[in-house]
Write an enzyme that holds these catalytic residues in place. Structure first.
Site, short mmCIF file in Angstrom:
data_model
loop_
_atom_site.label_atom_id
_atom_site.label_comp_id
_atom_site.label_asym_id
_atom_site.label_seq_id
_atom_site.Cartn_x
_atom_site.Cartn_y
_atom_site.Cartn_z
N HIS A 1 -4.46 8.76 -17.74
CA HIS A 1 -5.63 9.18 -18.51
C HIS A 1 -6.36 7.98 -19.12
O HIS A 1 -5.76 6.94 -19.40
CB HIS A 1 -5.20 10.13 -19.63
CG HIS A 1 -4.22 9.52 -20.58
ND1 HIS A 1 -2.86 9.43 -20.30
CD2 HIS A 1 -4.38 8.95 -21.80
CE1 HIS A 1 -2.24 8.84 -21.31
NE2 HIS A 1 -3.14 8.54 -22.23
N MET B 1 -5.19 12.88 -25.92
CA MET B 1 -4.35 11.72 -26.21
C MET B 1 -4.91 10.80 -27.30
O MET B 1 -4.30 9.79 -27.63
CB MET B 1 -4.09 10.92 -24.94
CG MET B 1 -3.20 11.65 -23.95
SD MET B 1 -1.59 12.06 -24.66
CE MET B 1 -0.93 13.14 -23.38
N TYR C 1 -12.51 -1.70 -22.88
CA TYR C 1 -11.71 -1.15 -21.77
C TYR C 1 -10.76 -2.22 -21.22
O TYR C 1 -9.57 -1.97 -21.03
CB TYR C 1 -12.65 -0.64 -20.69
CG TYR C 1 -11.97 -0.18 -19.42
CD1 TYR C 1 -11.42 1.09 -19.33
CD2 TYR C 1 -11.90 -1.02 -18.30
CE1 TYR C 1 -10.81 1.52 -18.16
CE2 TYR C 1 -11.29 -0.61 -17.14
CZ TYR C 1 -10.74 0.67 -17.07
OH TYR C 1 -10.13 1.08 -15.92
N SER C 2 -11.30 -3.41 -20.97
CA SER C 2 -10.49 -4.50 -20.45
C SER C 2 -9.36 -4.86 -21.40
O SER C 2 -8.23 -5.11 -20.97
CB SER C 2 -11.37 -5.73 -20.19
OG SER C 2 -10.64 -6.78 -19.62
#
Length: 288
Positions: free
Chosen positions: A119, A92, A182-183
């Site tokens: 994912h 992806m 990530y956050s």
């Protein structure tokens, strides 16, 4: 009583009220025969979701990067009772992959009832190091590919009055240390899909969107990254997977696992300054 203890007391009351009035409306029979496209299906929560959908008799298209592992998951799904199972390896991080995966799923199953977006890209669990390129790559995997998959799926989901199930994190509701990039991707998911939910309602399109907010789960990757840095217990991936499935099946606006994350988010919104100490006391800064 200090302000912080007042906040904790209020959170306890909110949690008690939630437990009192919450009712489980999930009917496993509604899953039988439904057509599911599940991303990130080769391990962890995604693998466990594949097994739950199989036990309830769904048709499933599995996708992840590793073909050999997908084959093994497919075989297990068939053993557990899935009506049909297909798989398609896909990375992806490539902008072309979402459309290819969606075309494959619709071709194999003749339509779609559930798009389950699960994912994630591999990212370090550490303090911000200034790596902008990694953040750009992670946005493609964790956010833009979700948008592309949902966009490609909407026409068929409108036909089936289906559902988009978005797997997110408490880090997409409450900012936490060691997870800057990530956050950011998880907050982006909340913003996009919450806005899209409003727009679908305005257009009277019967497609539900469920945002799943998870705490620390005992996947191998999560445990390895957080070891020595987080003072929290990791919860079972199989139970998290079932909570996600239930949320999507009941067309919930949001699904929280563990359940007490919901009142925690409310309290964080009501008393933001008093929750900083809670977050900071849950992480080991000295080992970062």
């Amino acid at each position: 009583m200090s302000a912080r203890w007042k906040a904790l007391w209020a959170a306890g009351i909110a949690a008690g009220l939630l437990a009192l009035f919450w009712r489980d409306t999930f009917n496993p029979e509604t899953i039988s025969g439904t057509r599911v496209l599940l991303t990130g299906a080769s391990a962890g929560i995604g693998e466990q979701m594949a097994y739950h959908y199989s036990r309830f008799g769904a048709e499933i298209v599995l996708t992840a990067r590793r073909e050999a592992v997908l084959q093994k998951v497919m075989e297990r799904c068939l053993q557990l009772g899935a009506k049909k199972v297909f798989y398609i390896p896909a990375d992806m991080s490539s902008p072309a992959e979402p459309e290819r995966v969606m075309q494959f799923a619709v071709q194999k199953m003749g339509g779609l009832d559930y798009l389950v977006l699960n994912h994630i890209g591999v990212t370090p669990f550490q303090m911000w190091d200034g790596d902008v390129e990694h953040t750009r790559w992670l946005l493609q995997v964790n956010f833009l590919s979700y948008v592309a998959l949902a966009t490609a799926a909407l026409p068929v989901l409108m036909e089936s009055k289906g559902s988009v199930v978005v797997v997110s994190s408490i880090s997409g509701k409450i900012a936490t240390p060691f997870a800057t990039s990530y956050s950011a991707t998880k907050f982006a998911l909340d913003g996009f899909f919450s806005s899209l939910r409003h727009e679908l309602a305005m257009q009277k399109k019967d497609v539900s969107i469920t945002l799943c907010v998870l705490g620390l789960i005992d996947t191998e990757t999560a445990l390895e990254k957080t070891r020595g840095l987080v003072y929290m217990d990791a919860l079972p991936a199989t139970e998290a997977a079932l909570a996600i499935l239930r949320g999507g099946a009941t067309r919930a606006r949001e699904a929280f696992y563990p359940w007490w994350l919901e009142p925690l988010c409310y309290m964080r919104g009501w008393f933001p300054s008093h929750w900083d100490w809670v977050i900071q006391s849950s992480y080991n800064y000295t080992s970062a």
